[in-house]
Design a protein around this motif. Sequence first.
Motif, short mmCIF file in Angstrom:
data_model
loop_
_atom_site.label_atom_id
_atom_site.label_comp_id
_atom_site.label_asym_id
_atom_site.label_seq_id
_atom_site.Cartn_x
_atom_site.Cartn_y
_atom_site.Cartn_z
N LEU A 193 0.87 -1.17 0.10
CA LEU A 193 -0.01 0.11 0.01
C LEU A 193 0.89 1.29 0.10
O LEU A 193 0.60 2.36 -0.62
N LEU A 194 2.02 1.24 0.75
CA LEU A 194 2.93 2.26 0.72
C LEU A 194 3.49 2.39 -0.68
O LEU A 194 3.77 3.62 -1.22
N HIS A 195 3.87 1.48 -1.22
CA HIS A 195 4.53 1.37 -2.59
C HIS A 195 3.39 2.21 -3.52
O HIS A 195 3.81 2.85 -4.48
N ILE A 196 2.29 1.67 -3.44
CA ILE A 196 1.13 2.29 -4.42
C ILE A 196 1.00 3.77 -4.05
O ILE A 196 0.87 4.57 -5.18
N GLN A 197 0.82 4.20 -2.83
CA GLN A 197 0.88 5.43 -2.63
C GLN A 197 1.95 6.20 -3.22
O GLN A 197 1.83 7.41 -3.85
N SER A 198 3.37 5.94 -3.05
CA SER A 198 4.31 6.77 -3.74
C SER A 198 4.30 6.76 -5.02
O SER A 198 4.59 7.77 -5.52
N SER A 199 3.83 5.61 -5.58
CA SER A 199 3.96 5.55 -7.09
C SER A 199 2.64 6.47 -7.72
O SER A 199 3.06 7.34 -8.66
N LEU A 200 1.53 6.69 -6.82
CA LEU A 200 0.58 7.50 -7.36
C LEU A 200 0.94 8.86 -7.14
O LEU A 200 0.81 9.75 -8.03
N ASP A 201 1.79 9.17 -5.97
CA ASP A 201 2.41 10.61 -5.90
C ASP A 201 3.30 11.06 -7.01
O ASP A 201 3.25 12.06 -7.38
N ALA A 202 3.95 9.95 -7.53
CA ALA A 202 4.88 10.39 -8.52
C ALA A 202 4.31 10.71 -9.85
O ALA A 202 5.06 11.21 -10.72
N LEU A 203 2.85 10.19 -10.01
CA LEU A 203 2.31 10.55 -11.14
C LEU A 203 1.98 12.09 -11.36
O LEU A 203 1.79 12.56 -12.33
N ASN A 204 1.78 12.62 -10.26
CA ASN A 204 1.60 14.21 -10.31
C ASN A 204 0.18 14.21 -10.80
O ASN A 204 -0.03 15.16 -11.74
N ILE A 205 -0.70 13.59 -10.55
CA ILE A 205 -2.02 13.61 -11.11
C ILE A 205 -2.77 14.90 -10.64
O ILE A 205 -2.73 14.89 -9.05
N PRO A 206 -3.14 15.84 -11.18
CA PRO A 206 -3.69 17.27 -10.46
C PRO A 206 -5.02 16.84 -9.91
O PRO A 206 -5.81 15.83 -10.23
N GLU A 207 -5.32 17.62 -8.79
CA GLU A 207 -6.61 17.66 -8.12
C GLU A 207 -7.18 16.45 -7.29
O GLU A 207 -8.20 16.25 -7.42
N ILE A 208 -6.13 15.66 -7.14
CA ILE A 208 -6.46 14.34 -6.08
C ILE A 208 -5.93 14.50 -4.68
O ILE A 208 -4.81 15.05 -4.84
#
Length: 269
Positions: free
Chosen positions: A156-171
Motif C-alpha cells: 500500500l505504501l508502494h502504491i501511494q508513492s507511485s501515485l504521488d510520482a504521477l503528479n495527477i492534478p486535483e486528487i
Amino acid sequence: MIKHIFADMDGTLLDTRGYLSDTNRWSICLSDIPVTLASARSPFEMSPILNTLQLKTPQIAFNGNLIFTQNDFGIQVIEKHILATETVSEILAYISSNFPSVSLSWYSLAHWYIKKQDKAVFVQKALTGAEPRIKDFDGNSEIYKIMLMTFDPEELLHIQSSLDALNIPEIQLTRSTVHTLEITSNKRTKADAAQTILKEKNLNFEEAAAIGDGHNDIPLLKVAGLSIAVDNAHTEVKRYVKMIVGKNTDHGVTEALSAIREINEQVIL
C-alpha cells in the motif's frame, strides 16, 4: 461552549466489525448538541447508521467531498466535489496494469463498483453492509472516490508513492485504515466540509468538537475547539488532540460526549 459535534465512524463511533453499540447509539440519540458524522464512507454506507441515530443534521461523506442530509425520501445533496472522468479512467487503468492483485473499487453517489470479488471486498461488505456491482468504468457516472485495498502494508505504501510520482492534478490520497488507500478530489477535507456546516449555523471552530482516530481526521482535529481521539487512534493522530477517551470498542464516543456535556455545564456555571 461546544455547540456542534463532528464524529468519525469507522474506528471511532463503530467497533472493529462496523457495529454501533447501544451505549454509543443512546448517547448520540439523547445528545442535546447536534451531531454530524464525518466519514470516508459513501452516503449509502452511512445510511443505516444515520437511520438508527435518527440524525437530520447535515452529514459529511467521502472525506469531506460530499455534504448531505438524509430524510424519508432519500438524500439531499448540499455540496459535492467529484473526480474528473479522465482522472478516474487514468487511475483505474494504472492500478489494474501495475498492481493487478490489489482490490480496486470506485463509488458514485448511489453505487459501489468493483472489478472482481476478492477477500478485501468481502471484508468491506461485512463492515458496511453494502453490496457492490461488478462493472467496468464507462464514464457515465459521477465518481466521488476510488478505493484500493490490500492486506500488505508495504504494498500500500508502494502504491501511494507511485501515485504521488504521477503528479495527477486535483486528487488527494488518504489512509483511513491500515488496509485502504482512498483517492478523492482535493477540493475538500473533513475540516472544509465542517466549516461549511458551521458557517451555515453562524458558528466557528472554537464552538465545535471533533472525535476521530485516523489520518483523514487530522485536518478537522487540528482546527476544532475541542479535539478528541479514541484510545485506538494512530499515534500520530493523538499528537493533534486535547483529550483521549476510551477505545472504539469501549464506547469512547459516549465518554467523549459525557466530557463535552460536563465542559458545557462548567461554562454555564
